[in-house]
Structure formats: C-alpha cells, structure tokens
Write a protein that holds these residues in place. Structure first.
Motif, PDB file in Angstrom:
ATOM      1  N   THR A   4       0.853  -1.187   0.000  1.00 46.92           N
ATOM      2  CA  THR A   4       0.000   0.000   0.000  1.00 46.92           C
ATOM      3  C   THR A   4       0.887   1.234   0.000  1.00 46.92           C
ATOM      4  OG1 THR A   4      -0.170   0.054   2.409  1.00 46.92           O
ATOM      5  CG2 THR A   4      -1.883  -1.160   1.224  1.00 46.92           C
ATOM      6  N   HIS A   5       0.332   2.311  -0.516  1.00 51.27           N
ATOM      7  CA  HIS A   5       1.037   3.584  -0.600  1.00 51.27           C
ATOM      8  C   HIS A   5       0.175   4.646   0.058  1.00 51.27           C
ATOM      9  CE1 HIS A   5       3.812   1.976  -3.676  1.00 51.27           C
ATOM     10  NE2 HIS A   5       2.736   1.320  -4.109  1.00 51.27           N
ATOM     11  N   ARG A   6       0.763   5.490   0.872  1.00 50.22           N
ATOM     12  CA  ARG A   6       0.041   6.637   1.427  1.00 50.22           C
ATOM     13  C   ARG A   6       0.295   7.816   0.502  1.00 50.22           C
ATOM     14  NH1 ARG A   6      -0.556   7.382   7.589  1.00 50.22           N
ATOM     15  NH2 ARG A   6      -1.823   5.572   7.060  1.00 50.22           N
ATOM     16  N   VAL A   7      -0.782   8.390  -0.025  1.00 45.07           N
ATOM     17  CA  VAL A   7      -0.672   9.469  -1.003  1.00 45.07           C
ATOM     18  C   VAL A   7      -1.581  10.627  -0.631  1.00 45.07           C
ATOM     19  CG1 VAL A   7      -0.088   7.881  -2.888  1.00 45.07           C
ATOM     20  CG2 VAL A   7      -2.483   8.478  -2.483  1.00 45.07           C
ATOM     21  N   THR A   8      -1.275  11.779  -1.203  1.00 51.14           N
ATOM     22  CA  THR A   8      -2.159  12.934  -1.151  1.00 51.14           C
ATOM     23  C   THR A   8      -2.657  13.162  -2.570  1.00 51.14           C
ATOM     24  OG1 THR A   8      -0.907  13.926   0.660  1.00 51.14           O
ATOM     25  CG2 THR A   8      -2.345  15.395  -0.603  1.00 51.14           C
ATOM     26  N   ILE A   9      -3.963  13.284  -2.719  1.00 48.00           N
ATOM     27  CA  ILE A   9      -4.575  13.443  -4.033  1.00 48.00           C
ATOM     28  C   ILE A   9      -4.421  14.897  -4.483  1.00 48.00           C
ATOM     29  CG2 ILE A   9      -6.702  13.187  -5.364  1.00 48.00           C
ATOM     30  CD1 ILE A   9      -5.425  10.536  -4.199  1.00 48.00           C
ATOM     31  N   ASP A  10      -3.911  15.077  -5.708  1.00 47.36           N
ATOM     32  CA  ASP A  10      -3.659  16.414  -6.244  1.00 47.36           C
ATOM     33  C   ASP A  10      -4.907  17.035  -6.849  1.00 47.36           C
ATOM     34  OD1 ASP A  10      -0.874  16.236  -5.670  1.00 47.36           O
ATOM     35  OD2 ASP A  10      -0.602  15.053  -7.485  1.00 47.36           O
ATOM     36  N   LYS A  11      -5.602  16.259  -7.684  1.00 44.78           N
ATOM     37  CA  LYS A  11      -6.797  16.757  -8.380  1.00 44.78           C
ATOM     38  C   LYS A  11      -7.614  15.566  -8.835  1.00 44.78           C
ATOM     39  CE  LYS A  11      -4.212  17.453 -12.691  1.00 44.78           C
ATOM     40  NZ  LYS A  11      -3.886  18.437 -13.736  1.00 44.78           N
ATOM     41  N   ILE A  12      -8.753  15.852  -9.489  1.00 41.87           N
ATOM     42  CA  ILE A  12      -9.561  14.766 -10.039  1.00 41.87           C
ATOM     43  C   ILE A  12      -9.764  15.005 -11.522  1.00 41.87           C
ATOM     44  CG2 ILE A  12     -10.759  14.205  -7.897  1.00 41.87           C
ATOM     45  CD1 ILE A  12     -13.210  15.665  -9.014  1.00 41.87           C
ATOM     46  N   ASP A  13     -10.066  13.909 -12.232  1.00 40.26           N
ATOM     47  CA  ASP A  13     -10.383  14.039 -13.649  1.00 40.26           C
ATOM     48  C   ASP A  13     -11.897  14.112 -13.819  1.00 40.26           C
ATOM     49  OD1 ASP A  13     -11.355  11.409 -13.477  1.00 40.26           O
ATOM     50  OD2 ASP A  13      -9.758  10.546 -14.694  1.00 40.26           O
ATOM     51  N   ILE A  14     -12.346  14.257 -15.042  1.00 37.61           N
ATOM     52  CA  ILE A  14     -13.780  14.433 -15.311  1.00 37.61           C
ATOM     53  C   ILE A  14     -14.587  13.195 -14.933  1.00 37.61           C
ATOM     54  CG2 ILE A  14     -13.718  13.655 -17.721  1.00 37.61           C
ATOM     55  CD1 ILE A  14     -15.778  16.593 -16.216  1.00 37.61           C
ATOM     56  N   ASN A  15     -13.925  12.050 -14.808  1.00 38.90           N
ATOM     57  CA  ASN A  15     -14.605  10.821 -14.411  1.00 38.90           C
ATOM     58  C   ASN A  15     -14.642  10.642 -12.902  1.00 38.90           C
ATOM     59  OD1 ASN A  15     -15.055   9.977 -17.124  1.00 38.90           O
ATOM     60  ND2 ASN A  15     -12.898   9.427 -17.223  1.00 38.90           N
ATOM     61  N   GLY A  16     -14.146  11.628 -12.172  1.00 40.92           N
ATOM     62  CA  GLY A  16     -14.177  11.558 -10.714  1.00 40.92           C
ATOM     63  C   GLY A  16     -13.042  10.750 -10.113  1.00 40.92           C
ATOM     64  N   GLN A  17     -12.056  10.382 -10.912  1.00 44.19           N
ATOM     65  CA  GLN A  17     -10.906   9.652 -10.375  1.00 44.19           C
ATOM     66  C   GLN A  17      -9.899  10.631  -9.798  1.00 44.19           C
ATOM     67  OE1 GLN A  17      -9.790   5.989 -12.957  1.00 44.19           O
ATOM     68  NE2 GLN A  17     -10.204   7.687 -14.350  1.00 44.19           N
ATOM     69  N   GLY A  18      -9.415  10.335  -8.614  1.00 44.33           N
ATOM     70  CA  GLY A  18      -8.366  11.139  -8.033  1.00 44.33           C
ATOM     71  C   GLY A  18      -7.062  10.898  -8.770  1.00 44.33           C
ATOM     72  N   ILE A  19      -6.238  11.930  -8.826  1.00 48.28           N
ATOM     73  CA  ILE A  19      -4.944  11.832  -9.493  1.00 48.28           C
ATOM     74  C   ILE A  19      -3.851  12.170  -8.489  1.00 48.28           C
ATOM     75  CG2 ILE A  19      -3.492  12.729 -11.349  1.00 48.28           C
ATOM     76  CD1 ILE A  19      -6.112  13.499 -12.814  1.00 48.28           C
ATOM     77  N   CYS A  20      -2.881  11.273  -8.395  1.00 44.75           N
ATOM     78  CA  CYS A  20      -1.715  11.509  -7.553  1.00 44.75           C
ATOM     79  C   CYS A  20      -0.497  10.979  -8.293  1.00 44.75           C
ATOM     80  CB  CYS A  20      -1.869  10.841  -6.184  1.00 44.75           C
ATOM     81  SG  CYS A  20      -1.948   9.038  -6.249  1.00 44.75           S
ATOM     82  N   ARG A  21       0.656  11.071  -7.679  1.00 47.07           N
ATOM     83  CA  ARG A  21       1.888  10.554  -8.273  1.00 47.07           C
ATOM     84  C   ARG A  21       2.625   9.708  -7.246  1.00 47.07           C
ATOM     85  NH1 ARG A  21       3.101  12.370 -13.160  1.00 47.07           N
ATOM     86  NH2 ARG A  21       2.113  14.248 -13.914  1.00 47.07           N
ATOM     87  N   ILE A  22       3.164   8.608  -7.737  1.00 50.23           N
ATOM     88  CA  ILE A  22       4.038   7.758  -6.927  1.00 50.23           C
ATOM     89  C   ILE A  22       5.337   7.615  -7.711  1.00 50.23           C
ATOM     90  CG2 ILE A  22       4.402   5.478  -5.916  1.00 50.23           C
ATOM     91  CD1 ILE A  22       1.361   5.239  -5.595  1.00 50.23           C
ATOM     92  N   ASN A  23       6.419   8.087  -7.126  1.00 51.11           N
ATOM     93  CA  ASN A  23       7.729   8.067  -7.803  1.00 51.11           C
ATOM     94  C   ASN A  23       7.652   8.698  -9.190  1.00 51.11           C
ATOM     95  OD1 ASN A  23       8.899   6.723  -5.582  1.00 51.11           O
ATOM     96  ND2 ASN A  23       8.246   4.752  -6.404  1.00 51.11           N
ATOM     97  N   GLY A  24       6.891   9.793  -9.311  1.00 55.23           N
ATOM     98  CA  GLY A  24       6.776  10.517 -10.568  1.00 55.23           C
ATOM     99  C   GLY A  24       5.764   9.971 -11.550  1.00 55.23           C
ATOM    100  N   LYS A  25       5.215   8.810 -11.294  1.00 52.05           N
ATOM    101  CA  LYS A  25       4.251   8.193 -12.208  1.00 52.05           C
ATOM    102  C   LYS A  25       2.824   8.555 -11.793  1.00 52.05           C
ATOM    103  CE  LYS A  25       3.368   3.795 -14.501  1.00 52.05           C
ATOM    104  NZ  LYS A  25       3.684   2.348 -14.484  1.00 52.05           N
ATOM    105  N   THR A  26       1.999   8.909 -12.762  1.00 54.21           N
ATOM    106  CA  THR A  26       0.612   9.275 -12.495  1.00 54.21           C
ATOM    107  C   THR A  26      -0.187   8.043 -12.092  1.00 54.21           C
ATOM    108  OG1 THR A  26       0.734  11.082 -14.083  1.00 54.21           O
ATOM    109  CG2 THR A  26      -1.461  10.296 -13.501  1.00 54.21           C
TER     110      THR A  26
END
Length: 114
Positions: A4-26
């Motif tokens: 598991t990864h602990r992340v902070t969500i940056d933004k969401i897309d139009i489909n309501g999916q949260g977007i974050c990055r892990i080691n630079g990967k979306t």
C-alpha cells in the motif's frame, strides 16, 4: 499482500478519479478527492500510468458529501456526486481548462467565474 502507498490526491479528472503521483508516475484512484490523504493499492500498471483502489481514507475533504443517488458508484453515470455541487462546478471548469491546454493547445486569455 500487495504493497500500500500513502498518497495525497492532487486533483480529479472528469470521471471523478483522483490523481496523484508515486515516484513521478501518475496514478488514478477511485473514490478520493483533491487534498485527501489515503492509503491505496495499485491494481493495474500501464507504461504511462497506474490505476489503484482506495484501501483507507486517512484525511477526508471538507468538500465530500453523501451522494444523493443510491446507485452512485455502481452505474457510473454520476461520478462526482460525492462532491458538493459548488465544488463540482469548479472542478469541471478546471478539467475544461486543462483539456483545452493539453489537447487543444489553447490557453484562455480570460477565465470567467463558474
């Protein structure tokens, strides 16, 4: 058990999916909102992005509301109902601006309030 990864969500897309990055990967994550902190687990890896599922919501957004539709999360027709309406409009405007910039290579000279 998968990592598991602990992340902070940056933004969401139009489909309501949260977007974050892990080691630079979306990474796209369902059921999360911008600024929320969550434990997630990668479910699908692609060359340019990953998909993940929410394991545990650590910090909830003050913009989160209970969806009015009992089918929310099942049918996929109303992917933003877990966000208060005013914030939905702001997010949708930002998605439009991002799409115009990244897909259409267009930047607005002036942005009107939603």
């Amino acid at each position: 058990m998968q990592q598991t990864h602990r992340v902070t969500i940056d933004k969401i897309d139009i489909n309501g999916q949260g977007i974050c990055r892990i080691n630079g990967k979306t990474v796209f994550v369902n059921d999360v909102l911008p600024h929320e902190v969550a434990d997630i687990q990668i479910t699908k890896q692609k060359s340019n992005f990953d998909k993940a599922k929410l394991i545990n919501l650590i910090t909830s957004s003050d913009k989160r509301v209970s969806p009015k539709c009992k089918y929310f999360g099942i049918c996929g027709g109303c992917s933003l109902q877990h966000i208060d309406f005013t914030t939905q409009v702001i997010y949708k405007q930002q998605v439009l601006i991002d799409n115009l910039k990244h897909i259409g290579n267009v930047t607005a000279n002036q942005i009107l309030p939603p």
